[in-house]
Design a protein around this motif. Structure first.
Motif, mmCIF file in Angstrom:
data_model
loop_
_atom_site.group_PDB
_atom_site.id
_atom_site.type_symbol
_atom_site.label_atom_id
_atom_site.label_comp_id
_atom_site.label_asym_id
_atom_site.label_seq_id
_atom_site.Cartn_x
_atom_site.Cartn_y
_atom_site.Cartn_z
ATOM 1 N N ALA A 214 0.825 -1.216 0.000
ATOM 2 C CA ALA A 214 0.000 0.000 0.000
ATOM 3 C C ALA A 214 0.855 1.260 0.000
ATOM 4 O O ALA A 214 0.420 2.304 -0.460
ATOM 5 N N GLY A 215 2.080 1.191 0.504
ATOM 6 C CA GLY A 215 2.928 2.382 0.549
ATOM 7 C C GLY A 215 3.838 2.529 -0.643
ATOM 8 O O GLY A 215 4.625 3.464 -0.702
ATOM 9 N N GLU A 216 3.743 1.618 -1.604
ATOM 10 C CA GLU A 216 4.622 1.678 -2.776
ATOM 11 C C GLU A 216 4.341 2.917 -3.614
ATOM 12 O O GLU A 216 3.179 3.241 -3.871
ATOM 13 N N THR A 217 5.373 3.591 -4.034
ATOM 14 C CA THR A 217 5.213 4.778 -4.858
ATOM 15 C C THR A 217 5.637 4.543 -6.291
ATOM 16 O O THR A 217 4.924 4.877 -7.233
ATOM 17 N N ALA A 218 6.813 3.941 -6.449
ATOM 18 C CA ALA A 218 7.425 3.843 -7.776
ATOM 19 C C ALA A 218 6.511 3.236 -8.835
ATOM 20 O O ALA A 218 6.435 3.752 -9.947
#
Lengths: 290, 311
Positions: A214-218
């Motif tokens: 859920a915290g992945e940005t890329a």
């Protein structure tokens, strides 16, 4: 032979000194790592906690300078994107893990699949974004929240599959075999007997994987992108989400107000994920002790 | 009637098998799909520049001349710095955590694991707003001027808080929990009698760690290092904010540069035509690097599992 000589020649004082120094170093190493973790948390809390308010949580994001600026649309977008990723990824990954655990032991194909699962687990997450871009964004011609969900699902998949397989293999073979001996089919035995006995651990493992994804940005940079709108056009347009919002507000914006908003969003996401993590670990540990 | 029921169940069982096996093949299919799509889309770049692309240092969007070497070398440099710090640190922290009493070791292990739960963008943000100023004001002046390391080649006396060293430090912190977790397993795997025998002949606990555990679990420890390597190679957000984003060969530890992942993140959204193909080619290179690292990690860790199985 040479090494024994070496040992005899080392004076006791020197050996004890080295031991003490190494013990101190390793304690310092742990202290340093924990200190850095607390430092990161403290920065996030100090800079972000003050920003949180009703406006911040429920208003949509707007260009800097306008009143009632918030991140409500990004929160909703992140929920949409993550939930869809779970719906796409988790059931299939669970099925795959079951299949690998039951039919894939000691077979060459099974080992190949296991290898590819491990490789996919270690793959840089930005490549999932590039892949979905080539697969979905180029062909449909627009970025969308759904493309973001797909890239998150690709990251989620191998983790959930591996967790499922590991968990199933932890159940004693006798449990599975005795239910088969009673005349159950494999499908029924696995789903009703084996998976029931590990459902707590399985749920914990899967939720931990979801929390990390859920915290992945890329992977979202090229797929879901980002927008100031509310995420009602999830399937066809760039969709607001918290991680990319933080990225936009910290790198592409010179204004202090935007930085503060970025910290607020960082606070929300970090605290949510950490609490989720702690709660899951706590529940899991309670179970083990009982 | 019973026969009919049986048949139906058998059919269901067959369907279950096919369905689960199909799902099990998905990661393999995805890995192959990644290679095909990245390879297909990067064909134009390789046609235009040939394999000189890999060693060219040019990056000129106006004349459309691109080379991959700055990004590749930047990626390798940040990874080497990160692992150079995280591998020994992971070893000694694992040593402490395994030897510490339960009431101390357990919460500290959990705290370390929480490092892995913090999203990478938070590391990036923290690096940009908190660590970079600290690096500029305290750490880099200390290293360059007080310790006089600035006179050494490849360190440099110009610093601004950003650059390879800062990125490497953040990466080290990010991969530490992964390395430490595998190393703790390795330590626990060493057979008790082996360690007790060493203690019995009067070894200190450091000697047990370095002469017995390290050698017994060497393959597992290498596997842990490769796991960390794989994480550090492709990390995007934590590096992006502090690396500087200049497509030049790294010339000093304090200097700015770029990595493959950071180049992708910076340019991909605005790119089309040849540049996009070049970026796909960089993605392909990153994929192949990561594949080989993962393969090495699996090789070492699988042997470890086999060893564990014999026990």
């Amino acid at each position: 032979m040479r090494e024994t000589d070496d040992c005899i020649r080392r004076p006791v004082f020197f050996r004890k000194l080295l031991n003490a120094v190494m013990w101190l170093l390793s304690a310092a190493g742990v202290a340093l790592a924990v200190f850095c973790m607390l430092w990161i948390l403290w920065s996030v809390i100090r800079n972000g906690a003050g920003v949180i308010g009703l406006d911040f949580l429920f208003c949509g994001s707007k260009p800097p300078g306008e009143p009632d600026n918030g991140v409500g649309n990004a929160i909703l977008g992140t929920v949409f994107i993550t939930l869809t990723a779970v719906v796409i990824g988790v059931p299939a990954a669970f099925a795959g893990g079951v299949g690998l655990a039951i039919y894939g032991q000691n077979s060459r194909i099974g080992n190949l699949i296991r290898f590819s699962v491990n490789v996919m687990m270690g793959l840089p997450s930005i490549l999932a974004g590039v892949f979905v871009y080539a697969l979905l964004v180029v062909t449909t011609g627009h970025r969308s929240g759904f493309a973001g969900s797909l890239s998150l699902a690709i990251i989620l998949f191998p983790v959930v599959m591996r967790t499922t397989e590991d968990m199933i293999l932890m159940v004693p073979a006798a449990v599975h075999e005795s239910s088969l001996a009673l005349g159950m089919t494999r499908a029924r035995s696995v789903l009703c007997i084996v998976c029931r006995s590990i459902k707590g651990g399985l749920a914990t493992g899967i939720l931990l994987a979801v929390a990390r994804t859920a915290g992945e940005t890329a992977p979202l940079l090229f797929t879901a992108l980002w927008s100031d709108a509310w995420p009602w056009h999830y399937f066809t347009q760039p969709t607001a989400n918290l991680p990319v919002l933080i990225n936009e507000y910290t790198t592409n914006s010179p204004s202090e107000e935007m930085h503060a908003m970025g910290w607020g969003a960082a606070f929300l996401i970090t605290i949510t994920l950490l609490l989720m993590n702690l709660a899951l670990r706590f529940i899991c540990r309670e179970k083990k002790h009982a | 009637m019973f026969e009919l029921f049986r048949k139906k169940e058998n059919l269901r069982d067959r369907a279950f098998m096919i369905l689960t096996l199909l799902c099990a093949f998905l990661p393999l299919a995805a890995a192959v799909g990644f290679l095909i799509l990245l390879g297909g889309n990067s064909a134009e770049a390789f046609r235009t520049f040939g394999f000189g692309f890999l060693v060219s240092t040019q990056w000129d969007p106006v004349q459309e001349l691109y080379g991959a070497l700055p990004a590749i070398s930047g990626t390798l440099l940040t990874t080497v710095i990160a692992l150079g710090i995280a591998a020994p640190l992971g070893f000694i922290t694992a040593l402490f955590l395994v030897n510490a009493p339960e009431w101390l070791g357990h919460p500290l292990s959990q705290a370390l694991d929480l490092l892995a739960a913090i999203p990478s963008i938070i590391y990036g943000m923290w690096g940009l707003f908190v660590l970079a100023p600290v690096m500029q004001d305290y750490i880099q002046p200390f290293l360059a001027d007080t310790l006089r390391l600035g006179k050494l080649p490849f360190v440099g006396e110009d610093y601004n808080g950003f650059g390879f060293l800062t990125a490497g430090l953040i990466l080290a912190l990010m991969v530490l929990p992964y390395i430490c977790a595998v190393m703790r397993d390795v330590f626990r795997m060493t057979p008790g009698p082996l360690r007790e025998a060493a203690y019995g002949i009067g070894c200190t606990s450091w000697e047990v760690a370095s002469d017995i555990v390290l050698r017994y679990g060497l393959r597992g420890i290498l596997g842990a290092v490769f796991i960390g390597l794989g994480r550090a190679l492709g990390e995007t957000m934590a590096v992006l904010f502090v690396i500087g984003g200049i497509a030049e060969l790294p010339d000093s530890l304090f200097g700015s540069g770029t990595t493959i992942a950071a180049t992708l993140a910076n340019n991909f959204n605005e790119a089309d035509g040849l540049l996009r193909s070049v970026l796909f080619a960089l993605g392909l290179i990153l994929m192949l690097l990561s594949l080989s690292v993962q393969a090495a990690a699996q090789l070492y860790l699988r042997n470890m599992d086999r060893k564990r199985g014999e026990k």
